[in-house]
Design a protein around this motif. Structure first.
Motif, PDB file in Angstrom:
ATOM      1  N   ASN A 101      -8.984   2.119 -17.512  1.00  0.00           N
ATOM      2  CA  ASN A 101      -9.372   2.429 -16.199  1.00  0.00           C
ATOM      3  C   ASN A 101     -10.534   1.629 -15.622  1.00  0.00           C
ATOM      4  O   ASN A 101     -10.570   1.392 -14.395  1.00  0.00           O
ATOM      5  CB  ASN A 101      -9.870   4.012 -16.138  1.00  0.00           C
ATOM      6  CG  ASN A 101      -8.690   5.001 -16.309  1.00  0.00           C
ATOM      7  OD1 ASN A 101      -7.570   4.810 -15.884  1.00  0.00           O
ATOM      8  ND2 ASN A 101      -9.087   6.030 -16.935  1.00  0.00           N
ATOM      9  N   PRO A 128      -9.827  -2.810 -14.086  1.00  0.00           N
ATOM     10  CA  PRO A 128      -9.700  -3.282 -12.511  1.00  0.00           C
ATOM     11  C   PRO A 128     -10.822  -3.081 -11.860  1.00  0.00           C
ATOM     12  O   PRO A 128     -11.337  -3.862 -10.841  1.00  0.00           O
ATOM     13  CB  PRO A 128      -8.442  -2.556 -11.906  1.00  0.00           C
ATOM     14  CG  PRO A 128      -8.428  -1.319 -12.652  1.00  0.00           C
ATOM     15  CD  PRO A 128      -8.960  -1.469 -13.985  1.00  0.00           C
ATOM     16  N   ALA A 145      -1.125  -8.989  -5.793  1.00  0.00           N
ATOM     17  CA  ALA A 145      -0.451  -8.274  -6.512  1.00  0.00           C
ATOM     18  C   ALA A 145       0.954  -8.370  -5.900  1.00  0.00           C
ATOM     19  O   ALA A 145       2.135  -8.709  -6.952  1.00  0.00           O
ATOM     20  CB  ALA A 145      -0.655  -6.791  -6.303  1.00  0.00           C
ATOM     21  N   TYR A 196      -3.755  -7.080 -12.459  1.00  0.00           N
ATOM     22  CA  TYR A 196      -3.566  -6.053 -13.572  1.00  0.00           C
ATOM     23  C   TYR A 196      -2.901  -4.867 -13.303  1.00  0.00           C
ATOM     24  O   TYR A 196      -2.191  -4.184 -13.876  1.00  0.00           O
ATOM     25  CB  TYR A 196      -5.217  -5.650 -13.942  1.00  0.00           C
ATOM     26  CG  TYR A 196      -5.450  -4.720 -14.922  1.00  0.00           C
ATOM     27  CD1 TYR A 196      -5.065  -4.924 -16.346  1.00  0.00           C
ATOM     28  CD2 TYR A 196      -5.429  -3.351 -14.687  1.00  0.00           C
ATOM     29  CE1 TYR A 196      -5.106  -3.858 -17.339  1.00  0.00           C
ATOM     30  CE2 TYR A 196      -5.366  -2.381 -15.303  1.00  0.00           C
ATOM     31  CZ  TYR A 196      -5.392  -2.603 -16.717  1.00  0.00           C
ATOM     32  OH  TYR A 196      -5.457  -1.540 -17.588  1.00  0.00           O
ATOM     33  N   GLN A 197      -2.965  -4.494 -11.965  1.00  0.00           N
ATOM     34  CA  GLN A 197      -2.394  -3.222 -11.628  1.00  0.00           C
ATOM     35  C   GLN A 197      -0.736  -3.552 -11.657  1.00  0.00           C
ATOM     36  O   GLN A 197       0.086  -2.550 -11.775  1.00  0.00           O
ATOM     37  CB  GLN A 197      -2.741  -2.758  -9.961  1.00  0.00           C
ATOM     38  CG  GLN A 197      -4.304  -2.381 -10.082  1.00  0.00           C
ATOM     39  CD  GLN A 197      -4.387  -1.050 -10.573  1.00  0.00           C
ATOM     40  OE1 GLN A 197      -4.779  -1.036 -11.745  1.00  0.00           O
ATOM     41  NE2 GLN A 197      -3.921   0.047  -9.889  1.00  0.00           N
ATOM     42  N   ASN A 201      -0.277  -2.258 -16.283  1.00  0.00           N
ATOM     43  CA  ASN A 201      -0.174  -0.872 -16.363  1.00  0.00           C
ATOM     44  C   ASN A 201       1.219  -0.493 -16.660  1.00  0.00           C
ATOM     45  O   ASN A 201       1.528   0.658 -17.112  1.00  0.00           O
ATOM     46  CB  ASN A 201      -0.659   0.016 -14.930  1.00  0.00           C
ATOM     47  CG  ASN A 201      -2.020  -0.034 -14.941  1.00  0.00           C
ATOM     48  OD1 ASN A 201      -2.946  -0.488 -15.733  1.00  0.00           O
ATOM     49  ND2 ASN A 201      -2.871   0.224 -13.715  1.00  0.00           N
ATOM     50  N   PHE A 236       6.239  -1.812  -8.111  1.00  0.00           N
ATOM     51  CA  PHE A 236       5.016  -1.293  -7.343  1.00  0.00           C
ATOM     52  C   PHE A 236       5.071  -1.176  -6.151  1.00  0.00           C
ATOM     53  O   PHE A 236       6.250  -1.815  -5.381  1.00  0.00           O
ATOM     54  CB  PHE A 236       3.817  -2.625  -7.634  1.00  0.00           C
ATOM     55  CG  PHE A 236       4.209  -3.696  -6.949  1.00  0.00           C
ATOM     56  CD1 PHE A 236       3.742  -3.873  -5.802  1.00  0.00           C
ATOM     57  CD2 PHE A 236       4.841  -4.896  -7.559  1.00  0.00           C
ATOM     58  CE1 PHE A 236       4.004  -5.230  -5.077  1.00  0.00           C
ATOM     59  CE2 PHE A 236       5.111  -5.888  -7.038  1.00  0.00           C
ATOM     60  CZ  PHE A 236       4.644  -6.344  -5.757  1.00  0.00           C
ATOM     61  N   LEU A 263      -0.722   0.385  -4.516  1.00  0.00           N
ATOM     62  CA  LEU A 263      -1.119  -0.012  -5.923  1.00  0.00           C
ATOM     63  C   LEU A 263      -2.391  -0.045  -6.091  1.00  0.00           C
ATOM     64  O   LEU A 263      -3.129  -0.006  -6.998  1.00  0.00           O
ATOM     65  CB  LEU A 263      -0.186  -1.012  -6.289  1.00  0.00           C
ATOM     66  CG  LEU A 263      -0.593  -2.398  -5.721  1.00  0.00           C
ATOM     67  CD1 LEU A 263      -1.686  -3.291  -6.332  1.00  0.00           C
ATOM     68  CD2 LEU A 263       0.603  -3.189  -5.586  1.00  0.00           C
ATOM     69  N   ASP A 264      -3.478  -0.251  -5.071  1.00  0.00           N
ATOM     70  CA  ASP A 264      -4.742  -0.552  -4.829  1.00  0.00           C
ATOM     71  C   ASP A 264      -5.570   0.659  -5.455  1.00  0.00           C
ATOM     72  O   ASP A 264      -6.483   0.526  -5.994  1.00  0.00           O
ATOM     73  CB  ASP A 264      -5.273  -1.259  -3.906  1.00  0.00           C
ATOM     74  CG  ASP A 264      -5.225  -0.046  -2.593  1.00  0.00           C
ATOM     75  OD1 ASP A 264      -3.946   0.156  -2.055  1.00  0.00           O
ATOM     76  OD2 ASP A 264      -6.230   0.455  -2.171  1.00  0.00           O
TER      77      ASP A 264
END
Length: 369
Positions: free
Chosen positions: A62, A65, A94, A260-261, A265, A270, A274-275
């Motif tokens: 967690n 990001p 992203a 990374y998102q 994950n 996505f 996603l932010d």
């Protein structure tokens, strides 16, 4: 005050006050114990070491990001710029990384590197646009970053609804296709833990930002402009160029959080959300870390622990996860309170102190003596 046991014991407080105090201690202690079990170590599962150590990996996952985005915000702070465009920079990064990761097949290692680099470049360009407008036209970075957040959100939303762009083939939902396995960050400790290569990347990013600010000529220019841009300009520093450079690097760091998102994950697609508020939480992380690289790193871990432990607090003690937002708000309040109190009561700043001035004696009075 909201705990049922405390409320029940408070009903006969004057007859047995110790019961109320014990109930308060149980409620508070139980909440912190649940927070510890959910974020550091689950001591209730000593027979299963995987489950016992999983909370700390959730905390680091967690925090990853938050640290990356916090570094981007903090770096802009050091130059006197207020980068609140983390959401837009994350979304553009992203989208760029997600397109490469989902629709352009490549060999395993090369695919991950290309998707990572393309995503970071996307975030850097979106942040560099802010620096360019600031340098060329004097546009205020707060207004520009806010508006670019909306531009990025609706642009990515449009691409996710357009087949042939980011939308997965054969579906109507505004969602991308799943990431190819060759473009996903590898696990660090195995599939049983939610910790991957992204954490190593943010550690390296923290070291890079520390070196940049404290050991490089460019970092000296950044700090000089942040202290006084007019004096830096007189000293021969190109302030406009510094604004562009710092926003390019800041956008790249925030873009790493967006990458990374997408690649870290999950292996699915996505969406535009996603932010997950990380772009704005990064401002709090940067403030708590005093805009220093290692301060941001540990502030991000703290916020990651709060997020990871909040779910255990809700399940075990009935405390809603929204308490994390309350704690974050109090952190911002306490950080902003000292300057406000100093301004109201005209108190000195921490880096200065009261100095008793020695009365100056004029030459006329010295001659008279």
């Amino acid at each position: 005050m909201t705990d049922e046991g405390v409320q029940e014991a408070a009903g006969y407080f004057f007859s047995r006050p110790a019961d109320t105090l014990r109930a308060i201690a149980d409620a508070v202690g139980g909440a912190y114990a649940a927070l510890f079990r959910g974020s550091i170590f689950n001591y209730l599962r000593p027979d299963d070491l995987v489950a016992a150590f999983r909370p700390i990996t959730e905390t680091l996952a967690n925090a990853t990001p938050l640290i990356a985005a916090g570094l981007g915000v903090a770096l802009a702070f050091r130059v006197g710029l207020f980068n609140i465009g983390g959401r837009g920079q994350m979304l553009i990064a992203a989208a760029a990384a997600g397109y490469v990761g989902a629709y352009i097949p490549m060999p395993p290692v090369i695919h991950l590197i290309v998707a990572l680099v393309v995503g970071i470049i996307g975030g850097a360009l979106w942040g560099g646009l802010v620096g360019l407008l600031k340098a060329r036209t004097g546009a205020h970075e707060v207004i520009v970053t806010i508006m670019l957040n909306y531009v990025a959100f609706y642009l990515v939303s449009y691409l996710l609804r357009t087949e042939g762009a980011l939308q997965a083939p054969g579906q109507n939902n505004p969602k991308s296709g799943p990431m190819l396995e060759t473009a996903v960050f590898p696990d660090l400790l195995g599939p049983q833990y939610n910790l991957n290569l992204g954490f190593i990347l943010v550690v390296l990013a923290t070291i890079y930002v520390w070196y940049l600010l404290n050991r490089s000529a460019m970092g000296f220019q950044f700090r000089a402009v942040g202290e006084n841009p007019h004096a830096a300009r007189v000293a021969g520093i190109n302030v406009g160029s510094v604004y562009v450079k710092v926003m390019l690097i800041a956008g790249a760091l925030v873009g790493l959080a967006g990458v990374y998102q997408v690649l870290g994950n999950f292996t699915g697609g996505f969406a535009a959300g996603l932010d997950a508020g990380i772009g704005f939480d990064a401002i709090t992380v940067a403030l708590l870390g005093r805009s220093k690289p290692w301060g941001v790193f540990f502030a991000g871990i703290l916020f990651g622990a709060l997020k990871a432990g909040s779910y255990t607090m809700q399940a075990a003690e009935g405390i809603p996860v929204d308490i994390v937002l309350v704690v974050q708000s109090f952190i911002v309040l306490f950080i902003a309170a000292p300057p406000l109190v100093r301004a109201i009561f005209r108190l000195p700043t921490p880096d200065s102190s009261f100095r008793w001035r020695v009365p100056s004696i004029s030459r006329t009075k010295e001659a008279a003596r």
